[in-house]
Design an enzyme around this catalytic site. Structure first.
Site, PDB file in Angstrom:
ATOM      1  N   GLY A   1       0.825  -1.209   0.000  1.00 50.02           N
ATOM      2  CA  GLY A   1       0.000   0.000   0.000  1.00 50.02           C
ATOM      3  C   GLY A   1       0.855   1.252   0.000  1.00 50.02           C
TER       4      GLY A   1
ATOM      5  N   ILE B   1      -1.551  -4.648   5.445  1.00 50.80           N
ATOM      6  CA  ILE B   1      -1.012  -4.278   4.131  1.00 50.80           C
ATOM      7  C   ILE B   1       0.332  -4.961   3.857  1.00 50.80           C
ATOM      8  CG2 ILE B   1      -2.261  -2.110   3.973  1.00 50.80           C
ATOM      9  CD1 ILE B   1       0.245  -0.659   4.944  1.00 50.80           C
TER      10      ILE B   1
ATOM     11  N   PRO C   1      10.124  -9.195  16.736  1.00 48.17           N
ATOM     12  CA  PRO C   1      11.400  -8.747  16.153  1.00 48.17           C
ATOM     13  C   PRO C   1      11.590  -9.171  14.696  1.00 48.17           C
ATOM     14  CG  PRO C   1      11.739  -9.697  18.333  1.00 48.17           C
ATOM     15  CD  PRO C   1      10.314  -9.991  17.965  1.00 48.17           C
ATOM     16  N   LYS C   2      10.986 -10.277  14.289  1.00 47.19           N
ATOM     17  CA  LYS C   2      11.181 -10.760  12.921  1.00 47.19           C
ATOM     18  C   LYS C   2      10.454  -9.879  11.916  1.00 47.19           C
ATOM     19  CE  LYS C   2      11.279 -15.080  10.300  1.00 47.19           C
ATOM     20  NZ  LYS C   2      11.078 -16.546  10.380  1.00 47.19           N
TER      21      LYS C   2
ATOM     22  N   GLN D   1      10.247  -4.784   8.466  1.00 44.34           N
ATOM     23  CA  GLN D   1       9.755  -3.433   8.220  1.00 44.34           C
ATOM     24  C   GLN D   1      10.899  -2.447   8.028  1.00 44.34           C
ATOM     25  OE1 GLN D   1       6.370  -1.692   8.185  1.00 44.34           O
ATOM     26  NE2 GLN D   1       6.444  -3.662   7.168  1.00 44.34           N
TER      27      GLN D   1
ATOM     28  N   GLU E   1       7.225   3.872   9.289  1.00 42.13           N
ATOM     29  CA  GLU E   1       7.892   4.987   8.613  1.00 42.13           C
ATOM     30  C   GLU E   1       9.358   5.167   9.028  1.00 42.13           C
ATOM     31  OE1 GLU E   1       4.698   6.248   7.086  1.00 42.13           O
ATOM     32  OE2 GLU E   1       4.001   4.884   8.603  1.00 42.13           O
TER      33      GLU E   1
END
Length: 745
Positions: free
Chosen positions: A246, A472, A639-640, A645, A712
């Site tokens: 997304g 997402i 943590p994975k 991310q 972010e």
């Protein structure tokens, strides 16, 4: 209690097998009977009016069912669409097929509905349209004198205005012993998730629809459809369990949703509308932005003045804003500061939130100026940041709920080997390659908004938790399952998290790095409430060992409620179901943030990025050979998935700094590279040694989980670190993203 807590464990994604085997169904893949296919026709001019659309000849083609335009679009409710969309900026949202007016290049102006997708696409290619063109302007650089402050509205509440001016910046800059300034240019970017935007609308009769949509907010789309088409919200169901990326593009309902629902309601048939790759460039984008900075410091490196100005593009009908200039005062205290943010309305579609909106733009200017200031003062870039370390948020004069940025600096530098850096530009080499080290700081505000969740103990003694939230691709399903399981001391095999369906309890759009904090807190609240309900039922069982104990004296584990001081005293969840006359036990709860408590603190995730680049001295080709990102984001639930991310943000950082840009030809007012062969993104060969560190950070204020969100923060600090490393390698300060090799020749 012997059960190992699942929060903090590196659990693999629960839906991973479905995705890699192709079993997971996306919005355009549901097997729906009696399905029609819609293909969108987009304008080829940038501004003007449609004079004529020759639909008659195309309608004669066998298999063409209908052609919708502004001339035959059904009458609609058209309620105030700004309040039908959780992410709408101030202004008047775009209304597809509303009038003959063309407001931007690529605007959807017709929908061809046919028995097959291929036929609809062919018909779109031969549809004849006559226009009356008008003058247009899409060039931000030529319209900087027209910049003005943005209008404000409900959606801007989560996007605060720039902080108030402090002191006298001009005077402070005059007497500053060291200065650094920059003029920064950021080009347009488009989201381009792998999954194309698609909507499959199933017509259920009597104004009822079930919608499979690519979205980051099922409830948001439900509200939009209900308001625009005048339908009761209970008659609109939006389903979106799997989303193929997304990055913000699915925060607002996109026009294929409107067109699919419109056609289904009018034709009383099931209709699917899928956009092709070039059409993914016809809605929303990260806006081109121009920034100016001017920082001053004393001889010891202490910042005495900060000026940061940003001018960004918006559409003629909405004031889309980003938080670009607020970050420097949050990171680096200064007695004199001035932050300015303005917009230029142009003949384009409204920009749209794109991963780390504003933050990834502003941090480049701030952190590259800090790097420049380090050379002006003769102080190591890392040391300069430690000298100016903020123990509290000086921009609003509040303490942070927690802040371990200092440890991000120290642990990241040690892991990277920052001490090996020779400070002189062009001083480090590897054969014919110039080697550069760069670092930068990242910050992203940690938000939380209301959400609801339902928790159920089924007749089989299993736990089911429900929320309308999306996933997402970030691992929401897995993380929520972990949170829910820990509430009852269950294994993941005994827990089911159901999500991605607007009929489930309310959840906001998935964006802003607040989903785990928001929905996770709702799941925790529902679990807490259900435990209390189960405890009360346990007390009612004849000869119950819990008759005279308090809730604090019991715990849940392995499908039982047990006494803390005597594990042998236990009642199974199945026994509680039996006591409840064989019925499932359920509760719905809302996570309501404690605004009074939250307003007393600033809440943010922090990062420190360290990057090594090699630049071919003759060809100017840049290669990011190593990078380390150290992150402080409160409690890391998984943590994975969290590491993934941050790694994803680091890959995108390479893309943002060196590859990614949508090129406009302002003579045509059109994007010229609307495809993935010319819209450049990194490939596997561009990605080398990337590492992630999570710094321990305890936070009891930000939310009950102590989690800050990671979507972010991985994209904020690394792009300027790449730019700073390129300067260290070459001695050239390039302030335009993306950095092209020809700038380094």
């Amino acid at each position: 209690m012997s059960t190992q807590p699942l929060i903090g464990q590196p659990i693999s994604r629960l839906e991973g097998h479905l995705k890699v085997t192709g079993t997971a169904k996306y919005a355009g893949e549901y097997n729906v009977p009696d399905l029609l296919y819609g293909y969108v026709v987009n304008s080829t001019i940038t501004k003007g009016k449609i004079i004529k659309i020759d639909t008659a000849s195309v309608k004669q083609i066998p298999g063409i069912v209908e052609i919708f335009t502004h001339e035959n679009r059904p009458s609609l409710a058209w309620f105030d669409m700004q309040y039908s969309d959780m992410d709408a900026p101030p202004g008047s949202p775009f209304r597809p097929l509303h009038k003959p007016d063309v407001k931007y290049n690529g605007q959807p102006i017709a929908l061809i509905v046919a028995e097959t997708f291929e036929l609809a696409r062919y018909a779109a290619s031969i549809l004849s349209i006559e226009y009356e063109e008008e003058n247009f302007d899409t060039d931000l650089h030529k319209n900087l004198d027209n910049a003005r402050p943005p209008h404000t509205g409900i959606a801007t509440m989560l996007k605060p205005l720039p902080p108030k001016d402090k002191g006298d910046v001009d005077k402070a800059l005059e007497i500053a012993e060291a200065k650094a300034s920059g003029y920064f240019i950021h080009g347009t970017e488009h989201h381009n998730p792998l999954e194309l935007f698609a909507t499959t609308t199933v017509y259920n009769g009597k104004g009822k629809v079930t919608i499979y949509d690519k979205t980051q907010g099922t409830v948001n789309c439900q509200l939009y459809v209900g308001n625009v088409f005048g339908l009761h919200f209970k008659d609109v169901r939006v389903i979106s369990p799997y989303v193929g990326g997304g990055f913000g593009s699915g925060l607002r309902p996109q026009y294929q949703l409107f067109l699919s629902v419109m056609a289904a309601l009018e034709l009383k048939r099931n209709v699917r509308v899928t956009l092709d790759r070039s059409q993914m460039f016809t809605f929303g984008h990260r806006p081109p932005t121009i920034q100016k900075t001017n920082f001053g410091a004393d001889k010891n490196g202490k910042i005495t003045a900060m000026y940061h100005e940003a001018i960004a593009e918006t559409s003629q009908n909405e004031d889309y804003t980003e938080v670009v200039v607020n970050w420097a005062p949050m990171l680096y205290p200064s007695p004199n500061s001035k932050m300015v943010y303005n917009l230029v309305p142009l003949d384009v579609f409204s920009p749209l939130d794109m991963r780390a909106p504003g933050g990834s733009t502003g941090s480049h200017a701030i952190e590259s100026t800090m790097d420049e200031l380090s050379y002006a003062t003769g102080i190591d870039p890392l040391e300069l940041r430690l000298i100016n370390y903020a123990e509290r948020d000086e921009s609003v004069d509040r303490p942070y709920s927690s802040k371990e940025l200092r440890q991000c600096y120290l642990q990241g530098a040690e892991k990277f080997g920052w001490e090996k850096r020779n400070p002189a530009p062009r001083s480090m080499r590897n054969g014919n390659k110039l080697v550069g080290y760069g670092m930068a700081t990242g910050i992203w505000e940690s938000m939380i908004v209301p959400a609801r969740a339902e928790a159920i103990i089924t007749t089989a003694g299993k736990l089911v938790v429900k929320s309308a939230t999306s996933d997402i691709g970030t691992g929401t399903l897995t993380v929520m399952s972990q949170i829910a399981a820990d509430e009852f001391g269950l294994s993941l095999d005994d827990v089911t998290f159901e999500y991605g369906d607007s009929k489930m309890p309310f959840a906001p759009i998935q964006g802003g790095s607040f989903t785990v904090s928001t929905v996770g807190s709702a799941v925790k609240a529902a679990g807490k409430s259900l435990r209390k309900k189960l405890y009360k039922i346990a007390k009612e069982i004849p000869d119950s060992p819990f008759k005279n104990v308090e809730l604090e004296d019991v715990f849940f584990e392995d499908g039982f409620i047990k006494l803390l001081n005597d594990f042998s005293k236990a009642i199974s969840l199945k026994e509680l179901i039996a006591q409840n006359k064989g019925k499932a036990i359920r509760t719905k709860n809302t996570n309501v943030p404690n605004l009074f408590k939250l307003k007393k603190h600033s809440r943010a995730a922090h990062s420190a990025a360290f990057v090594e680049v090699e630049v071919d001295e003759e060809l100017g080709i840049v290669n990011v050979t190593r990078a380390v990102t150290a992150v402080a984001a409160g409690k890391i639930i998984n943590p994975k998935t969290a590491r993934s991310q941050i790694l994803g943000g680091m890959v995108w950082s390479i893309s943002k700094a060196l590859r990614e840009e949508t090129i406009s030809d302002h003579n045509f007012g059109k994007y010229m590279n609307q495809n993935l062969s010319e819209y450049h993104i990194p490939v596997h060969a561009d990605i080398h040694d990337l590492d992630v560190i999570f710094v321990d950070e305890h936070d009891e204020i930000v939310n009950e989980l102590g989690s800050k969100g990671l979507g972010e923060i991985g994209l904020v600090g690394m792009p300027p670190a790449i730019a700073n490393a390129i300067f260290h390698a070459t001695g050239k300060r390039i302030n335009q993203f993306p950095i092209h090799f020809d700038s380094l020749l």
